[in-house]
Design a protein around this motif. Structure first.
Motif, PDB file in Angstrom:
ATOM      1  N   SER A  64       0.802  -1.226   0.000  1.00  0.00           N
ATOM      2  CA  SER A  64       0.000   0.000   0.000  1.00  0.00           C
ATOM      3  C   SER A  64       0.835   1.277   0.000  1.00  0.00           C
ATOM      4  N   TYR A  65       1.963   1.288   0.666  1.00  0.00           N
ATOM      5  CA  TYR A  65       2.928   2.388   0.675  1.00  0.00           C
ATOM      6  C   TYR A  65       2.485   3.661   1.392  1.00  0.00           C
ATOM      7  N   VAL A  66       1.194   3.906   1.599  1.00  0.00           N
ATOM      8  CA  VAL A  66       0.742   5.225   2.043  1.00  0.00           C
ATOM      9  C   VAL A  66       0.038   5.223   3.397  1.00  0.00           C
ATOM     10  N   LEU A  67       0.090   4.142   4.154  1.00  0.00           N
ATOM     11  CA  LEU A  67      -0.657   4.102   5.410  1.00  0.00           C
ATOM     12  C   LEU A  67      -0.192   5.193   6.380  1.00  0.00           C
ATOM     13  N   GLY A  68       1.095   5.386   6.490  1.00  0.00           N
ATOM     14  CA  GLY A  68       1.597   6.430   7.379  1.00  0.00           C
ATOM     15  C   GLY A  68       1.166   7.812   6.927  1.00  0.00           C
ATOM     16  N   GLU A  69       1.268   8.066   5.632  1.00  0.00           N
ATOM     17  CA  GLU A  69       0.839   9.354   5.081  1.00  0.00           C
ATOM     18  C   GLU A  69      -0.645   9.575   5.312  1.00  0.00           C
ATOM     19  N   VAL A  70      -1.440   8.537   5.111  1.00  0.00           N
ATOM     20  CA  VAL A  70      -2.883   8.640   5.320  1.00  0.00           C
ATOM     21  C   VAL A  70      -3.195   8.979   6.772  1.00  0.00           C
ATOM     22  N   GLY A  71      -2.489   8.332   7.701  1.00  0.00           N
ATOM     23  CA  GLY A  71      -2.696   8.617   9.114  1.00  0.00           C
ATOM     24  C   GLY A  71      -2.425  10.066   9.456  1.00  0.00           C
ATOM     25  N   ARG A  72      -1.350  10.622   8.922  1.00  0.00           N
ATOM     26  CA  ARG A  72      -0.999  12.009   9.209  1.00  0.00           C
ATOM     27  C   ARG A  72      -1.995  12.976   8.550  1.00  0.00           C
ATOM     28  N   LEU A  73      -2.416  12.665   7.325  1.00  0.00           N
ATOM     29  CA  LEU A  73      -3.426  13.500   6.664  1.00  0.00           C
ATOM     30  C   LEU A  73      -4.727  13.509   7.445  1.00  0.00           C
ATOM     31  N   PHE A  74      -5.123  12.345   7.903  1.00  0.00           N
ATOM     32  CA  PHE A  74      -6.376  12.250   8.649  1.00  0.00           C
ATOM     33  C   PHE A  74      -6.293  13.063   9.945  1.00  0.00           C
ATOM     34  N   MET A  75      -5.176  12.968  10.641  1.00  0.00           N
ATOM     35  CA  MET A  75      -5.029  13.705  11.898  1.00  0.00           C
ATOM     36  C   MET A  75      -5.094  15.216  11.682  1.00  0.00           C
ATOM     37  N   ARG A  76      -4.546  15.689  10.577  1.00  0.00           N
ATOM     38  CA  ARG A  76      -4.555  17.140  10.307  1.00  0.00           C
ATOM     39  C   ARG A  76      -5.924  17.624   9.859  1.00  0.00           C
ATOM     40  N   ASN A  77      -6.757  16.714   9.357  1.00  0.00           N
ATOM     41  CA  ASN A  77      -8.014  17.138   8.730  1.00  0.00           C
ATOM     42  C   ASN A  77      -9.245  16.442   9.299  1.00  0.00           C
ATOM     43  N   ARG A  78      -9.146  15.878  10.490  1.00  0.00           N
ATOM     44  CA  ARG A  78     -10.248  15.041  10.954  1.00  0.00           C
ATOM     45  C   ARG A  78     -11.449  15.820  11.491  1.00  0.00           C
ATOM     46  N   GLN A  79     -11.412  17.142  11.363  1.00  0.00           N
ATOM     47  CA  GLN A  79     -12.607  17.944  11.635  1.00  0.00           C
ATOM     48  C   GLN A  79     -13.269  18.407  10.341  1.00  0.00           C
ATOM     49  N   MET A  80     -12.791  17.862   9.237  1.00  0.00           N
ATOM     50  CA  MET A  80     -13.355  18.153   7.921  1.00  0.00           C
ATOM     51  C   MET A  80     -14.703  17.462   7.758  1.00  0.00           C
ATOM     52  N   ASP A  81     -15.503  17.958   6.829  1.00  0.00           N
ATOM     53  CA  ASP A  81     -16.738  17.273   6.470  1.00  0.00           C
ATOM     54  C   ASP A  81     -16.426  15.817   6.114  1.00  0.00           C
ATOM     55  N   TRP A  82     -17.234  14.873   6.596  1.00  0.00           N
ATOM     56  CA  TRP A  82     -16.949  13.438   6.453  1.00  0.00           C
ATOM     57  C   TRP A  82     -16.798  13.024   4.989  1.00  0.00           C
ATOM     58  N   HIS A  83     -17.656  13.529   4.119  1.00  0.00           N
ATOM     59  CA  HIS A  83     -17.556  13.167   2.700  1.00  0.00           C
ATOM     60  C   HIS A  83     -16.186  13.535   2.145  1.00  0.00           C
ATOM     61  N   HIS A  84     -15.724  14.728   2.474  1.00  0.00           N
ATOM     62  CA  HIS A  84     -14.428  15.181   1.976  1.00  0.00           C
ATOM     63  C   HIS A  84     -13.285  14.382   2.612  1.00  0.00           C
ATOM     64  N   LEU A  85     -13.456  14.006   3.847  1.00  0.00           N
ATOM     65  CA  LEU A  85     -12.420  13.239   4.532  1.00  0.00           C
ATOM     66  C   LEU A  85     -12.277  11.843   3.914  1.00  0.00           C
ATOM     67  N   VAL A  86     -13.401  11.216   3.620  1.00  0.00           N
ATOM     68  CA  VAL A  86     -13.362   9.920   2.927  1.00  0.00           C
ATOM     69  C   VAL A  86     -12.661  10.067   1.579  1.00  0.00           C
ATOM     70  N   ASN A  87     -13.007  11.108   0.840  1.00  0.00           N
ATOM     71  CA  ASN A  87     -12.378  11.345  -0.462  1.00  0.00           C
ATOM     72  C   ASN A  87     -10.872  11.541  -0.321  1.00  0.00           C
ATOM     73  N   LEU A  88     -10.464  12.286   0.695  1.00  0.00           N
ATOM     74  CA  LEU A  88      -9.049  12.557   0.919  1.00  0.00           C
ATOM     75  C   LEU A  88      -8.277  11.267   1.189  1.00  0.00           C
TER      76      LEU A  88
END
Length: 308
Positions: A64-88
Motif C-alpha cells: 500500500s505504501y501510504v498508510l503512514g501518510e494517510v494517518g498524518r493526513l487524517f489527523m490534520r483534517n479530521r474535523q473536515m466534512d466526512w464526505h471530503h475526509l473519505v475522499n481525501l
C-alpha cells in the motif's frame, strides 16, 4: 446544494466540529483486528504473503505504501466534512504510483463510506472497509486481512494508534543476504546503504516488539524455508487461524495477488520453497564489501545470531 453554498456549508460544518471538539477518531472497535508483516524488505516477506494468502481465512492485498501518510493526513483534517475526509483518504491510496496493482474501482466503496452513521466514522473503519472491499472485488472469502508493506516498518507508531489491537509479524533475515539482494536486484545502489537500511529496520522492529510483546511475533526467513510447516503452524496459532498444509506449496491463488507477477524481483517467490537462498548473498561478496558490512552492522548481526 448550489455551488455557491457548498463551500460555505463546508466551512460552517468544520467550524462547528472544531468549536464542539468533534474530531473523527483514528481508532474504532473492529470485528477483527488486522495484522501487519514488517521487516527490511528482501527478507522473504513476499514469500510469506504468498503462503498466508493460500489460506482461505486470510487476505493480503498488494503493498500500500501510504498508510503512514494517510494517518498524518487524517489527523490534520479530521474535523473536515466526512464526505471530503473519505475522499481525501481514498484518493491518497488511488493516486499513489502502484495502486494499479490493486485493480479495482472504489466508487461503490466511497458511497458506502459516505453513508456511515456518525458514531461509526473513523480512519480505522475506512481502512478496514478498503482492505475488505479489495478482497471481495478479487473474489476472496476470508475472515482476517493483513498488510505486507516493508515501508510500514517506519510507520509502526502510527499503525498502532489506528489499530490498537493489531498484530505484527517481523520477518527477520540475515542482513548480509538482505543487503546483497537489494544491490543485485538494483533496488539500492551500494552495499553500505543496503546494510544500514537493514539494521535500521531491524532495530525499529525490535524496539516496537519490546513495547508490544503480546501483539508481536518474530519469524526468521531461515526457519520459514527450512521448516515451513512448523514455522507456519506457529504463525497461524499467533494469528488465531487454522493451519492449512497447502499453504507451503500452493500457487493456485497467485493470480489474485496483483503485484506478484509485475516485478522481476518477485520471480523467485513463485518457485518451490527451499533453503538455496540462505547464504547466497554472503557467497557473492567481495573482500571490500565484507569488511564494510563487518564494520557497520557486524555487532547487530552477532547480536541476532548471524555469523560475522
Amino acid at each position: 446544494m448550489p455551488e455557491t453554498v457548498a463551500p460555505l456549508y463546508d466551512v460552517v460544518s468544520r467550524l462547528k466540529r472544531i468549536i464542539f471538539n468533534k474530531a473523527y477518531p483514528l481508532a474504532a472497535p473492529l470485528s477483527q483486528s488486522p495484522f501487519f508483516i514488517i521487516g527490511s524488505g528482501r527478507c522473504g516477506s513476499t514469500l510469506l504473503r504468498r503462503m498466508l494468502q493460500a489460506n482461505p481465512d486470510i487476505h493480503i492485498p498488494p503493498e500500500s505504501y501510504v498508510l503512514g501518510e494517510v494517518g498524518r493526513l487524517f489527523m490534520r483534517n479530521r474535523q473536515m466534512d466526512w464526505h471530503h475526509l473519505v475522499n481525501l483518504v481514498l484518493s491518497t491510496f488511488e493516486y499513489q504510483r502502484e495502486f494499479d496493482k490493486f485493480d479495482m474501482d472504489m466508487r461503490a466503496l466511497v458511497h458506502q463510506l459516505w453513508e456511515l452513521p456518525e458514531q461509526e466514522r473513523s480512519l480505522a473503519v475506512i481502512l478496514d472497509a478498503l482492505y475488505c472491499y479489495h478482497g471481495q472485488q478479487t473474489g476472496q472469502s476470508f475472515t482476517l486481512w493483513g498488510d505486507k508493506t516493508p515501508k510500514n516498518t517506519f510507520e509502526l507508531d502510527m499503525l498502532i494508534r489506528i489499530f490498537p489491537q493489531a498484530k505484527f509479524v517481523h520477518l527477520l533475515r540475515d542482513g548480509v543476504d538482505v543487503a546483497a539482494s537489494f544491490v543485485s536486484r538494483g533496488l539500492m545502489d551500494d552495499m553500505l546503504s543496503a546494510a544500514k537500511h537493514w539494521q535500521t529496520s531491524v532495530l525499529l522492529s525490535r524496539h516496537f516488539m519490546q513495547q508490544y510483546p503480546k501483539q508481536c511475533m518474530e519469524v526468521r526467513y531461515e526457519d520459514l524455508v527450512a521448516s515451513p510447516e512448523q514455522t507456519l503452524q506457529g504463525l497461524c496459532s499467533f494469528l488465531n487461524i487454522s493451519f492449512q498444509p497447502n499453504m507451503i506449496a500452493s500457487l493456485q491463488h497467485v493470480q489474485h495477488m496483483g503485484d506478484l507477477n509485475a516485478y522481476t524481483h518477485y520471480e523467485k517467490v513463485l518457485e518451490p520453497v527451499s533453503t538455496r537462498n540462505i547464504g547466497l548473498g554472503r557467497s557473492s561478496l567481495s573482500e571490500h564489501d565484507k569488511q564494510l558490512i563487518q564494520q557497520h552492522i557486524g555487532a547487530t548481526l552477532s547480536q541476532l545470531g548471524y555469523s560475522l
